[in-house]
Write an enzyme that holds these catalytic residues in place. Sequence first.
Site, PDB file in Angstrom:
ATOM      1  N   GLU A  20       0.823  -1.208   0.000  1.00 57.32           N
ATOM      2  CA  GLU A  20       0.000   0.000   0.000  1.00 57.32           C
ATOM      3  C   GLU A  20       0.865   1.271   0.000  1.00 57.32           C
ATOM      4  OE1 GLU A  20      -3.274   0.491  -0.382  1.00 57.32           O
ATOM      5  OE2 GLU A  20      -2.835   2.629  -0.303  1.00 57.32           O
ATOM      6  N   THR A  26      -6.094   2.323  -5.135  1.00 53.41           N
ATOM      7  CA  THR A  26      -5.902   0.878  -4.961  1.00 53.41           C
ATOM      8  C   THR A  26      -6.695   0.078  -5.988  1.00 53.41           C
ATOM      9  OG1 THR A  26      -5.389   0.901  -2.593  1.00 53.41           O
ATOM     10  CG2 THR A  26      -6.409  -1.084  -3.438  1.00 53.41           C
ATOM     11  N   HIS A  30      -0.987   3.493   4.873  1.00 51.55           N
ATOM     12  CA  HIS A  30      -2.000   4.275   4.158  1.00 51.55           C
ATOM     13  C   HIS A  30      -2.097   5.653   4.807  1.00 51.55           C
ATOM     14  CE1 HIS A  30      -5.875   5.544   2.540  1.00 51.55           C
ATOM     15  NE2 HIS A  30      -5.835   4.518   1.702  1.00 51.55           N
ATOM     16  N   ASP A  58       1.298   0.168  -5.021  1.00 48.10           N
ATOM     17  CA  ASP A  58       0.102   0.452  -5.827  1.00 48.10           C
ATOM     18  C   ASP A  58       0.068   1.873  -6.387  1.00 48.10           C
ATOM     19  OD1 ASP A  58      -0.508   1.541  -3.280  1.00 48.10           O
ATOM     20  OD2 ASP A  58      -2.622   0.967  -3.375  1.00 48.10           O
ATOM     21  N   HIS A  59       0.574   2.849  -5.604  1.00 52.18           N
ATOM     22  CA  HIS A  59       0.551   4.254  -6.044  1.00 52.18           C
ATOM     23  C   HIS A  59       1.314   5.088  -5.040  1.00 52.18           C
ATOM     24  CE1 HIS A  59      -2.497   4.748  -2.929  1.00 52.18           C
ATOM     25  NE2 HIS A  59      -3.187   3.755  -3.480  1.00 52.18           N
TER      26      HIS A  59
HETATM   27  C1  GP9 Z   1      -8.858  -0.124   1.553  1.00 57.95           C
HETATM   28  C2  GP9 Z   1      -7.682   0.040   0.724  1.00 57.95           C
HETATM   29  C3  GP9 Z   1      -7.319   1.475   0.434  1.00 57.95           C
HETATM   30  O1  GP9 Z   1      -9.524  -1.336   1.574  1.00 57.95           O
HETATM   31  O2  GP9 Z   1      -7.402  -0.910  -0.195  1.00 57.95           O
HETATM   32  O3  GP9 Z   1      -7.589   1.940  -0.843  1.00 57.95           O
HETATM   33  P1  GP9 Z   1      -6.984   3.322  -1.385  1.00 57.95           P
HETATM   34  O4  GP9 Z   1      -7.481   4.422  -0.472  1.00 57.95           O
HETATM   35  O5  GP9 Z   1      -5.498   3.237  -1.360  1.00 57.95           O
HETATM   36  O6  GP9 Z   1      -7.500   3.456  -2.772  1.00 57.95           O
HETATM   37 MN    MN Z   2      -3.898   2.141  -2.191  1.00 54.18          MN
END
Ligand code: GP9
Ligand code: MN
Length: 441
Positions: free
Chosen positions: A38, A82, A200, A262-263
């Site tokens: 993440e 995500t 996150h 992911d980003h």
């Molecule tokens: C929550 C997670 C976060 O289930 O996968 O998603 P994001 O905010 O990074 O798009």
């Molecule tokens: Mn994410």
Amino acid sequence: VGTDMDNVLQYTSDHYASPDPTYFGKAKGKNIIIIHLESFQQFLMGMKVNGQEVTPFLNSLYNDKNTMSYDNFYHEVGQGKTSDAETMLESGLYGLPEGSFFTSLGTSNTFQAAPAILGQKDGYTSAVFHGNIGSFWSRNDVYKNMGYNYFFDESYFNQKTDNASMEYGMKDKLMLSESAKYLEQLQQPFYAKFITVTNHYPFSLPEEDMSNDGFTKPDTNDNVVNGYFETAHYLDSSMQEFFQYLKDSGLYDNSMIVLYGDHYGLSNSQNPDLAPLLGYNADDWNNFNNSQLQRVPFMIHMKGLKGGVNHTYGGEIDVLPTILHLAGINTKQYIQVGTDLLSKSHSQIVAFRNKNFVTPNYTVLKNSNGGHDVYNNRTGELVDLSTDPALSAKVDKWQDAVNQKLQISDTVNNKNLLRFYTPTGFMPVDPKQYSYQNQIN
Ligand code: GP9
Ligand code: MN
């Protein structure tokens, strides 16, 4: 619709990149474990803060003799974050220019996605592990359309104490260690995805989860920037524990493990505060620098794989064909717009979701005058296109290719075109076959 699909098939056939025989099938029949890191950006790799490595375990993995690592791999998500990353990795198509493909179209569209392809072609069982509620990003519907056999969401995990979760779900270490009991029961080979979440935004790790290895976060003016290093350090340590578990359980020996960021975690508005830590002057920070930070890690680790740091330019859209080819599955008939990173004919024009793009030598970003700015990747300097008509023509050609690639993908998704096209030997997925209700707890 006929002509739409004809155009799409023409496009994928024209842009197909055939696998390199050295790698094709290298991971045939192995378990495939995807680890979604993440908000994890490439600049963290190898970086030290206050004299200490931020991610010592991932650094060692990055340089491991059995890891193919990429240092010019970019995230290509839009607002779907995500879920866009998941869309690209599972389906080989982009997320949408606005909103999230998962929540808007993913709940009803037809997919020919990784779990179904691997399941049908090579008997893979598929599962997702994620410590958030199953309805977030509509995952519990979208995964059925993708043909996922199992989805272990928050309801499958027992650790419901007050401090087991943060805003977006269970803490990674708890989720990963409790996943073991399910993973061990999956029929092999399996395709299993672990979506981490502790790193996150707003990156505020609780006191009790901080490491006791002496790591201290930086001290910039922005607490979010500082906290990012602490949660990344936690994620690193959770990966170390997870790899240890894979080794202890023996799963490691017959698995290919794929890790990707992911980003971005830190946004463009926070980057000037980050700049000094990367050796830049905050006042000189510009859009070129921002675009460089779209790099995220991509690593493929497998016992017996010949590793090294690969400088090929690519992005998340290229992962699916890369993995399928390693698994020994032909991709020619599938509608995927990326190309195998290991193929001799891989395209190194990396399209961002907003149509900006990067090539091995140039970064092309839209500017506020409706035109684009072209930067030289090596020097970071703006290129004066008026003195270089040949380059100017090339940039236009690249831009057309980028626009076309995104447009083909959007057409497939917006018009749900895959319902009209079933590759030979592929059976359409019936989402009604799957139920992720937890009957255990
Ligand atoms: C929550 C997670 C976060 O289930 O996968 O998603 P994001 O905010 O990074 O798009
Ligand atoms: Mn994410």
